[in-house]
Design a protein around this motif. Sequence first.
Motif, PDB file in Angstrom:
ATOM      1  N   ASP A 130       0.740  -1.210  -0.043  1.00  0.00           N
ATOM      2  CA  ASP A 130       0.024   0.073   0.221  1.00  0.00           C
ATOM      3  C   ASP A 130       0.895   1.258   0.019  1.00  0.00           C
ATOM      4  O   ASP A 130       0.603   2.079   0.890  1.00  0.00           O
ATOM      5  CB  ASP A 130      -0.858   0.020   1.154  1.00  0.00           C
ATOM      6  CG  ASP A 130      -2.065  -1.125   1.102  1.00  0.00           C
ATOM      7  OD1 ASP A 130      -2.145  -1.539   0.254  1.00  0.00           O
ATOM      8  OD2 ASP A 130      -2.309  -1.470   2.265  1.00  0.00           O
ATOM      9  N   VAL A 131       1.975   1.215  -0.915  1.00  0.00           N
ATOM     10  CA  VAL A 131       2.810   2.512  -0.831  1.00  0.00           C
ATOM     11  C   VAL A 131       2.285   3.678  -1.408  1.00  0.00           C
ATOM     12  O   VAL A 131       1.503   3.692  -2.296  1.00  0.00           O
ATOM     13  CB  VAL A 131       4.213   2.127  -1.596  1.00  0.00           C
ATOM     14  CG1 VAL A 131       4.832   3.327  -2.128  1.00  0.00           C
ATOM     15  CG2 VAL A 131       4.668   0.852  -0.951  1.00  0.00           C
ATOM     16  N   ARG A 132       2.414   4.501  -0.696  1.00  0.00           N
ATOM     17  CA  ARG A 132       1.998   5.977  -1.222  1.00  0.00           C
ATOM     18  C   ARG A 132       3.237   6.914  -1.069  1.00  0.00           C
ATOM     19  O   ARG A 132       4.321   6.581  -0.486  1.00  0.00           O
ATOM     20  CB  ARG A 132       0.988   6.620  -0.170  1.00  0.00           C
ATOM     21  CG  ARG A 132      -0.216   5.908  -0.028  1.00  0.00           C
ATOM     22  CD  ARG A 132      -1.069   6.185  -1.173  1.00  0.00           C
ATOM     23  NE  ARG A 132      -2.615   5.639  -0.633  1.00  0.00           N
ATOM     24  CZ  ARG A 132      -2.917   4.342  -0.887  1.00  0.00           C
ATOM     25  NH1 ARG A 132      -1.814   3.560  -1.237  1.00  0.00           N
ATOM     26  NH2 ARG A 132      -4.138   3.886  -0.502  1.00  0.00           N
ATOM     27  N   ALA A 133       3.281   7.998  -1.998  1.00  0.00           N
ATOM     28  CA  ALA A 133       4.398   8.803  -1.749  1.00  0.00           C
ATOM     29  C   ALA A 133       4.030  10.171  -1.575  1.00  0.00           C
ATOM     30  O   ALA A 133       3.023  10.610  -2.032  1.00  0.00           O
ATOM     31  CB  ALA A 133       5.313   8.662  -3.118  1.00  0.00           C
TER      32      ALA A 133
END
Lengths: 309, 438
Positions: A130-133
């Motif tokens: 669930d990577v966000r940046a």
Amino acid sequence: MQIGSRPIALSGDRDDRRVTPAKAGAQCLALLACAFILPAIAQLKIVATTAEMHSLASAVGGEAIAVSHLIPAGEDAESFQPRPQDLARIRAARAVLRVGVDYDLWLERLLRQAPGVVVIDASTDVALLDVRAGGVGPGDGHAHGRGNPHYWLDPANAEAITGTILEALAALDPPNARRYEANRLAFLARLDAKMAQWSSALRGAGALIAYHDTWPYFARRFRLRFVGFIETRPGIAPSAAHLADLLRIAKEEKVRAIVREPHQPPRDAAFLAERTGARVAVLASGVGAVREAVDYISLIDYNVRALAP
Amino acid sequence: MIDILALLALPALACVALVGIHAYFGLHVLRRNVIFVDLALAQVAALGATAAFLLGHAPQGLAAHVYALAFTLVAAALLASTRAWSARVPQEAQIGVIYVVAAAAALLLVDRAPQGAEHIRQILTGNILTVGWEELRWAIPLYAAVGLGYRFLARRLDGRGWLSEFLFYAAFGVVVTSSVGLAGVLLVFAFLIIPAAIGVLHADEFPRQLAIAWVAGVATALVGLGVSYAGDFSTGATLVCTYGAALAVAGVAYGLRLPHSSGATFEIAGRLGRWVGAAVLAASAIWIVVSPRTDQPVLDLLERVFPAIRSAYMDDKALDIAADAERHRERYGEEARKLRALEAERRWKGEPLDEIEVRKIGSFLKSYNEMMKGEEFVVREVRDRAREARRWWIGAVFTLFAASVLASPSIRSRRPKAGSPTPAGMARPADGRSIADR
């Protein structure tokens, strides 16, 4: 002081050559101090933020390190408020072991007041989900910018976490590096022996609904299917439309269990369970959250048993 | 639709029960001017339950309820005893002190009890949406018994100082301890104060105040439940905001019902609105001239409602660049959504992704998110440059609007003719005193 056939005199007084019970007691205390306090002083002091990190650090460090943790077992780590003694603990430690991934952001303020303490980020070598940046956006269902932080719940990630810990301990205490490595390998062997058993126990667990999106790593490792979450935004109660949607999904997907953690409100999970015929499974996301989860392996063990069909 | 009605039936029934008892106590609370007493008593009850938990009792067991009740009664006795000080120290201050001390003491106790925080939370944060029949089956008779019992005893104890005060706080404490667990602190406060305030605004006698409070409270709750469902909003928070709106409507209605004042009210409101509108527009004109690249709240809002406004100050080339960036941003967003869905699906379906693939997806997601931010930057930059180039022109338009708002014809007051009847219920009493004097 002369050491020979005569009794040992610890002071220079003329009449103190006989060993009285009081003197013997004092000598015993001194010996006990040498036996127990000195090794404790020699131990590498590590402060972990959570009990599960404490457990993993202990698995690698064994007797050579003295680990403590800041967040009391069972407390919601994301709403933890440090106390004055926590700063003293961090200042007295050689290193702080943190979860990272914005999970223990409250640590930043303490670290600013404890310069010189080595920070070990256990998430360094973990493949995050669930990577966000670039921080949290309005459409983000989870309050963590870099990814979902509950990575320790995948027992396979223990290899990466303990690898990071081993590297840090070996750098801080080179004479014990081999000992740390042996401890880690023994721990991973124990974990490996359990993996097949856990995977087979969770086969056929069916569709699940969780209160909060805590379980993507656990789900990925054990092929579990979470079809919805009660709390779509942290700390915000569900709307009627969302709850109606969950009820529909639960019936369509034949959800078998509603998963919640001990610190999450039981009402909403019980409400869904009552209307769908699913059972409520209380899982622990951290060591100490339930009585059975006394260390890392028993934590996973407990969760598998609680969810097994 | 039937599913939704079934889902909202119990919350609606709970709202009716909660409005029923809280509007009644709310009128007493307003009369005594102890507005925040419910928060203090609920916090004291939570402290009692936490103490019980720490002493080894089950969190939802009988002992925990007894402890919560005992702590609440002690707080009631304290509030009744300190009522005499209210001439020197306002009772709201005492209530505030009880609240903060109870909250802080509970935190200290929680520190010694694993999972203790959850038990405080369970007492203070109910959820009206998931209220069950098991809870209502106990709560409705309890509210009826406490309401009728209080009414019966209060008449007999009227004027007996401490005992009368203690009876009020104790009865109210019993109700609040139960209702906060059902609906949460915020909603219980709204149930307590807002219907009662509407009743007091529109009637003088207690029975009429109570009737208006009940009708307004129940109607507002039903509207709030409907809005929560239609808008997919959190139910408790929506209900509280709906109650706030209901009070605002009731306030406007009260203003219009004041004798000889409906025309004046309109005129004052119109004049105020014009001045505020003109001031906002003038400030926007100055702000865009001084700092065209910073946030422009009024222009941003107008653009959000009417996107075509952009074409008035951006040339074709800038509009094309912005549109292209928007398209790219949407495409990257779509790609990121697909990747996330793929990763989530492969957790349980098909061949599992290995660590390298998961890392790759994570890396792609980061890149897409950065690229989306890049495109957003392009849109903003193109827009800001256009605003900077045309700032005098935009400022002049705002100034023109401000001047036209100020110069618009005022609404004339419609003064009632002499001898016309005053609105019902608002007639000046025979003794010549105004309602506020009584």
